[in-house]
Design an enzyme around this catalytic site. Structure first.
Site, PDB file in Angstrom:
ATOM      1  CB  SER A   1      30.070  17.548 -39.894  1.00 60.13           C
ATOM      2  OG  SER A   1      31.296  17.831 -39.242  1.00 60.13           O
TER       3      SER A   1
ATOM      4  CG  ASN B   1      21.629  18.833 -39.664  1.00 58.38           C
ATOM      5  OD1 ASN B   1      21.382  19.747 -40.440  1.00 58.38           O
ATOM      6  ND2 ASN B   1      21.946  19.024 -38.400  1.00 58.38           N
TER       7      ASN B   1
ATOM      8  CG  HIS C   1      26.886  21.094 -37.140  1.00 61.07           C
ATOM      9  ND1 HIS C   1      25.888  21.779 -36.493  1.00 61.07           N
ATOM     10  CD2 HIS C   1      28.003  21.233 -36.384  1.00 61.07           C
ATOM     11  CE1 HIS C   1      26.372  22.319 -35.384  1.00 61.07           C
ATOM     12  NE2 HIS C   1      27.645  21.991 -35.289  1.00 61.07           N
TER      13      HIS C   1
ATOM     14  CG  ASP D   1      24.221  19.441 -34.479  1.00 65.66           C
ATOM     15  OD1 ASP D   1      24.292  20.527 -33.871  1.00 65.66           O
ATOM     16  OD2 ASP D   1      23.446  19.225 -35.433  1.00 65.66           O
TER      17      ASP D   1
HETATM   18  C1  GRF Z   1      24.446  26.296 -42.523  1.00 59.76           C
HETATM   19  O1  GRF Z   1      25.809  26.531 -42.176  1.00 59.76           O
HETATM   20  C2  GRF Z   1      23.915  25.145 -41.731  1.00 59.76           C
HETATM   21  O2  GRF Z   1      24.830  24.099 -41.506  1.00 59.76           O
HETATM   22  C3  GRF Z   1      23.604  25.823 -40.435  1.00 59.76           C
HETATM   23  O3  GRF Z   1      23.028  27.060 -40.791  1.00 59.76           O
HETATM   24  C4  GRF Z   1      23.560  27.439 -42.058  1.00 59.76           C
HETATM   25  C5  GRF Z   1      22.391  27.645 -42.980  1.00 59.76           C
HETATM   26  O4  GRF Z   1      22.816  28.334 -44.078  1.00 59.76           O
HETATM   27  N1  GRF Z   1      22.710  25.035 -39.616  1.00 59.76           N
HETATM   28  P1  GRF Z   1      21.823  28.480 -45.347  1.00 59.76           P
HETATM   29  O5  GRF Z   1      20.450  28.780 -44.784  1.00 59.76           O
HETATM   30  O6  GRF Z   1      21.868  27.170 -46.080  1.00 59.76           O
HETATM   31  O7  GRF Z   1      22.415  29.608 -46.131  1.00 59.76           O
END
Ligand code: GRF
Length: 194
Positions: free
Chosen positions: A135, A106, A108, A144
């Site tokens: 991360s 994932n 984050h 997370d």
């Molecule tokens: C990313 O920053 C991800 O880590 C977080 O939400 C955002 C999603 O952005 N969970 P996208 O949909 O890839 O533009």
């Protein structure tokens, strides 16, 4: 060649980065399908690159476990080597994590373990910190809280809005994610060892 299923919920800018990286014949991974918990805007990137999509909406099921089982069934159709959550805004039920981990990572938008959860960018601004980060982690049953694969510090500038900070974080997330997948594909990172 590492086969990837990417799960999103939103715009999929990180997904787009993976699809673009896959265009390079030297990149040792391919996105074989994109899934979401809703008809996500990011599906447009998958369609642009001719990658199949699927959506499994929680609201269509009696409970979270039934939804998770259906999502897992859809993921397994593609027999991926690695499942990438990238902007996927649902917690996976424990038996889905158990079935996929450690081949389940994932991204984050924070320097974990700082600011876990769905509002990491907003929380960093509210905390008044001068730096946060991005991360890439292995997904476990926590929020997370899994083993960290890669992370990098990012400054929080005075007056940053949540959007401005998040847009500064995302390119770093994308770079870390692409590099992590490279390292996993070429054996520099063994997810079973983390
Ligand atoms: C990313 O920053 C991800 O880590 C977080 O939400 C955002 C999603 O952005 N969970 P996208 O949909 O890839 O533009």
């Amino acid at each position: 060649m590492l086969s990837l299923v990417v799960l999103i919920s939103g715009g999929g800018s990180n997904l787009r980065a993976l699809l673009e990286a896959s265009e390079d014949a030297e990149f040792p991974a391919r996105v074989v399908a994109v899934g979401a918990d809703r008809p996500a805007d990011g599906f447009e990137h998958a369609e642009h690159f001719g990658v199949p999509t699927f959506s499994v909406a929680l609201s269509a099921f009696d409970d979270r476990d039934a939804w998770g089982d259906a999502l897992l069934e859809q993921v397994r159709v593609w027999q991926p080597d690695l499942v990438v959550l990238s902007g996927f805004m649902k917690l996976l039920p424990p038996r889905v994590v158990a079935a996929l981990a450690p081949n389940l990572i994932n991204t984050h938008p924070a320097y974990l373990p700082e600011f876990p959860g769905a509002h990491a960018v907003r929380d960093a601004i509210a905390a008044g910190v001068t730096e946060t980060g991005a991360s890439v982690i292995v997904v476990d049953n926590g929020v997370d809280s899994g083993p960290i694969i890669a992370q990098e510090r990012i400054p929080v500038l005075p007056g940053d809005t949540e959007t401005e900070l998040h847009e500064r974080i995302k390119p770093v997330e994308r770079r870390l994610l692409v590099q992590a997948i490279l390292d996993i594909a070429n054996g520099h990172i063994d997810l079973k060892e983390l």
